[in-house]
Write an enzyme that holds these catalytic residues in place. Structure first.
Site, PDB file in Angstrom:
ATOM      1  N   ALA A  11      36.189  36.088  46.134  1.00 32.42           N
ATOM      2  CA  ALA A  11      37.533  36.900  45.677  1.00 32.42           C
ATOM      3  C   ALA A  11      38.504  36.830  46.665  1.00 32.42           C
ATOM      4  O   ALA A  11      38.044  37.269  47.987  1.00 32.42           O
ATOM      5  CB  ALA A  11      37.059  38.210  44.798  1.00 32.42           C
ATOM      6  N   ASN A  55      37.864  26.637  45.210  1.00 29.94           N
ATOM      7  CA  ASN A  55      39.079  26.002  45.146  1.00 29.94           C
ATOM      8  C   ASN A  55      39.180  24.389  45.063  1.00 29.94           C
ATOM      9  O   ASN A  55      40.185  24.168  44.377  1.00 29.94           O
ATOM     10  CB  ASN A  55      39.913  26.370  46.594  1.00 29.94           C
ATOM     11  CG  ASN A  55      40.449  27.754  46.756  1.00 29.94           C
ATOM     12  OD1 ASN A  55      40.429  28.671  45.833  1.00 29.94           O
ATOM     13  ND2 ASN A  55      40.701  28.149  47.953  1.00 29.94           N
ATOM     14  N   ASP A  86      53.384  29.639  50.916  1.00 28.89           N
ATOM     15  CA  ASP A  86      52.194  30.164  50.896  1.00 28.89           C
ATOM     16  C   ASP A  86      51.338  29.076  51.418  1.00 28.89           C
ATOM     17  O   ASP A  86      51.031  28.081  50.354  1.00 28.89           O
ATOM     18  CB  ASP A  86      51.643  30.974  49.983  1.00 28.89           C
ATOM     19  CG  ASP A  86      50.387  31.713  50.179  1.00 28.89           C
ATOM     20  OD1 ASP A  86      49.649  31.492  51.168  1.00 28.89           O
ATOM     21  OD2 ASP A  86      49.827  32.371  49.313  1.00 28.89           O
ATOM     22  N   GLY A 104      44.833  23.462  52.090  1.00 29.23           N
ATOM     23  CA  GLY A 104      43.713  22.249  52.849  1.00 29.23           C
ATOM     24  C   GLY A 104      42.747  22.082  51.567  1.00 29.23           C
ATOM     25  O   GLY A 104      42.106  20.749  51.563  1.00 29.23           O
ATOM     26  N   ASP A 105      42.352  22.682  50.963  1.00 30.45           N
ATOM     27  CA  ASP A 105      41.275  22.685  49.789  1.00 30.45           C
ATOM     28  C   ASP A 105      41.737  21.817  48.879  1.00 30.45           C
ATOM     29  O   ASP A 105      41.208  20.937  48.352  1.00 30.45           O
ATOM     30  CB  ASP A 105      40.893  23.989  49.171  1.00 30.45           C
ATOM     31  CG  ASP A 105      40.433  24.961  50.129  1.00 30.45           C
ATOM     32  OD1 ASP A 105      39.567  24.485  51.242  1.00 30.45           O
ATOM     33  OD2 ASP A 105      40.430  26.315  50.008  1.00 30.45           O
ATOM     34  N   SER A 130      48.257  28.090  42.813  1.00 32.48           N
ATOM     35  CA  SER A 130      49.452  26.939  43.020  1.00 32.48           C
ATOM     36  C   SER A 130      48.784  25.602  43.110  1.00 32.48           C
ATOM     37  O   SER A 130      49.606  24.800  43.421  1.00 32.48           O
ATOM     38  CB  SER A 130      49.547  27.405  44.692  1.00 32.48           C
ATOM     39  OG  SER A 130      48.513  27.105  45.453  1.00 32.48           O
TER      40      SER A 130
END
Length: 300
Positions: A14, A45, A245, A250-251, A290
Site C-alpha cells: 500500500a 505495479n 509524478d 520504472g515499474d 497512472s
C-alpha cells in the site's frame, strides 16, 4: 501454448503518499498534503501495468489479511491480472511511505511486511504458473533467496527479466539468467560494487554485461534508456513530456519491456516502446492509477 504472457513475482504494497514543497533534511519537519493511499509495490505495479497494456498477466505475491491487502487484490483484479498466485496472511501487508516534490521526484521508505514472507517454498508450490508463463519478471522487494528459487523454477524457453530494486549484490546464478537486467544509475553502481566505472552509461552497461547477464538495459529517466547485449550497445530515446509524478514509472517501463520481448520484439524495439509507456506514466499522479492502456501509448 503459454497461459500467460507475463508472470510477475514480487512485492505488493500500500503506497502512503504525501506531496511536499521540499523533502525534509535530517531532523527537520515539513508540512505536506493530505495523505493518499494507493495500491503499489514493484511487483503489483508491474502486473497492473502489463495487464493494462493488454498482456495476459499473473502475479505471485503475498499480502496481509487486512484492508491494505484487500485494496491490492481489488486493484489487480480490476486491471485484469490473474491473482491465483497471490497468497494471503503471515504478516501485515507491506507499506511504502512516499513523499513527492513539485518536480515529480519522489523519496520512498518501504516496510516489507508480508513481502518478506514470500518464501522459496511459495515459489516451488507455484510451479504450474512458471510452466505456463512466457516471461517471468522479478524485483528485490522480496527475499533474495526467493528470487534465486524463481530462477531455478523457470520453464525451458521462458525469459527472465530482473529489476534489482532496491539494489544489492547478486549471485552469479541470478545474473546469468537475466535477459535483461534492468537498472537505473544508482542500481547499476551498487551492483557494479568495486568495479571501476566511468561517467558514461555505456561503460556501466558493458561492465554489467561482463558480469554475466544475457542482456542489460540502463534506464536514464528523461534521457530514455540504452540497451546492451553481445551484439553491442544502443541508445533509445524517450518522449519529451512534462513530469507530474515519477512514482511507478520504472515499474511501467519494466512491465512493458518484458511484455514486448515476449511478443518477439528485439531488445531495442521493446525498450523504445517501454520508454513511451514510462513517458505517459509520469504525466499523471500516482503509480497504478497512472499506467496507460495500449491505446493511450499509441496516441503519444
Amino acid at each position: 501454448m503459454y497461459d500467460y504472457d507475463l508472470l510477475v513475482v514480487g512485492s505488493a504494497n500500500a503506497d502512503l503518499v504525501i506531496s511536499v514543497e521540499r523533502r525534509p533534511g535530517a531532523g527537520e519537519t515539513v508540512l505536506g498534503s493530505d495523505l493518499a493511499v494507493h495500491p503499489g509495490g514493484k511487483g503489483a505495479n508491474q502486473a497492473v501495468a502489463a495487464a493494462r497494456l493488454g498482456a495476459r498477466t499473473a502475479l505471485l505475491a503475498r499480502v496481509g489479511d487486512d484492508d491494505h491487502g484487500r485494496l491490492l487484490l481489488d486493484s489487480q483484479r480490476q486491471a485484469g491480472v490473474d491473482t491465483v498466485g497471490v497468497l494471503v496472511g503471515g504478516a501485515p501487508t507491506g507499506v511504502a511511505l512516499i513523499t513527492v516534490d513539485p518536480s515529480g521526484d519522489n523519496s520512498i521508505v518501504v516496510s516489507p511486511g508480508a513481502n518478506g514472507r514470500l518464501t522459496p517454498q511459495d515459489v516451488s508450490a507455484a510451479a504450474c504458473l512458471f510452466q505456463g508463463s512466457k516471461v517471468v519478471s522479478a524485483q528485490l522487494e522480496i527475499p533474495l533467496e526467493t528470487v534465486v528459487e524463481v530462477v531455478r523454477n523457470l520453464a525451458p524457453g521462458s525469459r527472465f527479466v530482473l529489476n534489482p530494486s532496491p539494489p544489492r549484490p547478486l549471485p552469479s546464478e541470478v545474473l546469468a539468467a537475466c535477459d535483461p537486467l534492468i537498472v537505473n544509475e544508482h542500481e547499476a553502481k551498487v551492483i557494479l560494487g568495486g568495479s571501476a566505472v566511468g561517467d558514461a552509461p555505456e561503460d556501466w552497461a558493458r561492465i554489467l554485461l561482463a558480469k554475466g547477464p544475457r542482456s542489460v538495459v540502463v534506464t536514464l529517466g528523461a534521457e530514455g534508456a540504452l540497451v546492451a547485449s553481445p551484439q553491442g550497445v544502443e541508445r533509445v530515446a524517450s518522449m519529451k513530456v512534462e513530469a507530474v509524478d515519477t512514482t511507478g514509472a520504472g515499474d511501467a517501463f519494466t512491465a512493458a519491456l518484458a511484455w514486448r520481448l515476449g511478443a518477439g520484439e528485439s531488445l531495442a524495439e521493446a525498450a523504445a516502446y517501454a520508454a513511451r509507456v514510462g513517458a505517459v506514466t509520469v504525466t499523471k499522479e500516482g503509480a497504478q492509477a497512472s499506467f496507460p492502456t495500449a491505446a493511450e501509448v499509441a496516441e503519444l
